[in-house]
Design an enzyme around this catalytic site. Structure first.
Site, PDB file in Angstrom:
ATOM      1  N   ALA A  68      43.075   9.537  72.100  1.00  0.00           N
ATOM      2  CA  ALA A  68      43.769   9.246  71.246  1.00  0.00           C
ATOM      3  C   ALA A  68      45.656  10.133  71.728  1.00  0.00           C
ATOM      4  O   ALA A  68      45.686  10.440  72.433  1.00  0.00           O
ATOM      5  CB  ALA A  68      43.532  10.270  70.068  1.00  0.00           C
ATOM      6  N   GLY A 113      39.057   9.454  72.687  1.00  0.00           N
ATOM      7  CA  GLY A 113      38.646   7.825  71.487  1.00  0.00           C
ATOM      8  C   GLY A 113      39.193   6.736  72.135  1.00  0.00           C
ATOM      9  O   GLY A 113      38.482   6.060  71.700  1.00  0.00           O
ATOM     10  N   GLU A 116      35.229   6.439  72.748  1.00  0.00           N
ATOM     11  CA  GLU A 116      34.536   6.481  71.760  1.00  0.00           C
ATOM     12  C   GLU A 116      35.139   4.420  71.865  1.00  0.00           C
ATOM     13  O   GLU A 116      33.978   4.298  71.261  1.00  0.00           O
ATOM     14  CB  GLU A 116      35.273   7.278  70.628  1.00  0.00           C
ATOM     15  N   GLU A 136      37.809  16.159  74.227  1.00  0.00           N
ATOM     16  CA  GLU A 136      38.476  16.988  72.479  1.00  0.00           C
ATOM     17  C   GLU A 136      38.145  18.426  73.104  1.00  0.00           C
ATOM     18  O   GLU A 136      39.083  18.828  72.363  1.00  0.00           O
ATOM     19  CB  GLU A 136      37.915  15.711  72.057  1.00  0.00           C
TER      20      GLU A 136
END
Ligand code: DAK
Length: 261
Positions: A68, A113, A116, A136
């Site tokens: 992200a 992300g 993911e 993270e």
């Protein structure tokens, strides 16, 4: 929607979706998330019927998606954080439930992300240069787009705990050993390999492929009984024209000509 950060090319009826922010290592900012939501959500109905499948990859030689967009997180309050997490989860579910095969061609870093996103795709083809991690905890957060759940599905509970707690980065070969990557190929060949798989699938009955996706996902869905989903799906498929065609073609010793109905 006019796409700014996704570049979408139709290559022999396979849509190759490239996350295209190479200067930021294709980090998932809000605009990119909106575009993914649109592509796999509102925009997908005619494409679902017409295409063979989707390949998701990253622009440039370094990254699939480096996570992200950290620069957008700063100043985010708890409410905004939860909202963003829900939106990200919705996008990943839309990818996972897409009725045509979606394959991640992981060409470099797939972090946070990005990992993911790759995990939400139906399969992952990794370049030898691919690197996977859920880092993270280095930032004081946890995966927020379904990573804590899908990592278990791919690598099992103990290894998922280890990877998410240590933030270790693993290479393509280890990802394949763990079951995270389906295939490892020389750098630059990952999109072609993904297309090869989709082309093989495209020769099968489309409704059956959509039901395989639905039944496989049902195993992991809260409240769903996968066996019941399978039974109902099987029943529905026996009423399809493609079942008649497939069975007739076998008996008549010819190739089936599936129509998707
Ligand atoms: N976000 C924004 N920019 C990024 C980025 C990222 N995730 N990753 C890289 N960049 C940018 C760098 O800032 C740099 O930009 P400039 O400084 O040149 O402007 C450019 O991309 C090139 O990166 P580097 O210069 O760092 O390149 P290196 O080869 O030296 O290093 C690297 C590559 C991938 C090892 C390094 O860039 C790196 O460690 N990147 C960050 C990896 C990371 O921690 N990613 C985030 C994972 S956490 C949430 C929901 C979900 C999430 C969070 C919250 N909520 C609902 C609130 C998920 C979070 C994550 O994904």
């Amino acid at each position: 929607m006019e796409y700014q950060n996704l570049s979408i090319k139709n290559e022999d009826n396979i849509l190759v979706v490239t996350l295209n922010r190479p200067k930021s290592l294709n980090a998932l900012n809000k605009q990119t998330m909106d575009e993914l939501a649109y592509f796999f959500g509102e925009d997908n109905t005619p494409k679902q019927l017409a295409i063979k499948g989707v390949v998701v990859t990253g622009a440039g030689e370094k990254a699939f998606v480096a996570g992200a967009d950290i620069k957008e997180f700063l100043g985010m309050d708890a409410e905004a954080g939860s909202k963003l997490s829900r939106k990200g989860n919705d996008i990943m579910f839309a990818i996972e439930r897409f009725p045509k095969p979606v394959i991640a061609a992981v060409n470099g870093f797939a972090l946070g992300g990005g990992c993911e996103l790759a995990m939400a795709c139906h399969m992952r083809v990794a370049s030898e240069k691919a690197r996977f991690s859920q880092p993270e905890v280095n930032l004081g957060i946890i995966p927020g787009y379904g990573g804590t759940q899908r990592l278990i599905q791919h690598v099992g509970k103990g290894k998922a705990m280890e990877l998410a707690m240590t933030a270790d980065m693993i290479g393509a070969a280890e990802a394949k050993t763990l079951g995270l990557a389906n295939h490892v190929v020389p750098a630059g060949e990952e999109v072609d390999k993904a297309k090869e798989i989709i082309n093989k699938i495209a020769k099968k009955a489309p409704l059956a492929i959509a039901k395989i996706i639905e039944c496989t996902n049902a195993y992991y869905e809260d409240g769903a009984n996968g066996y019941e989903v399978e039974i109902n799906s099987f029943g529905a498929l026996t009423r399809s024209e493609d079942f008649v065609e497939g069975a007739s073609a076998f008996v008549e010793k010819r190739k089936a000509d599936f129509k998707g109905c």
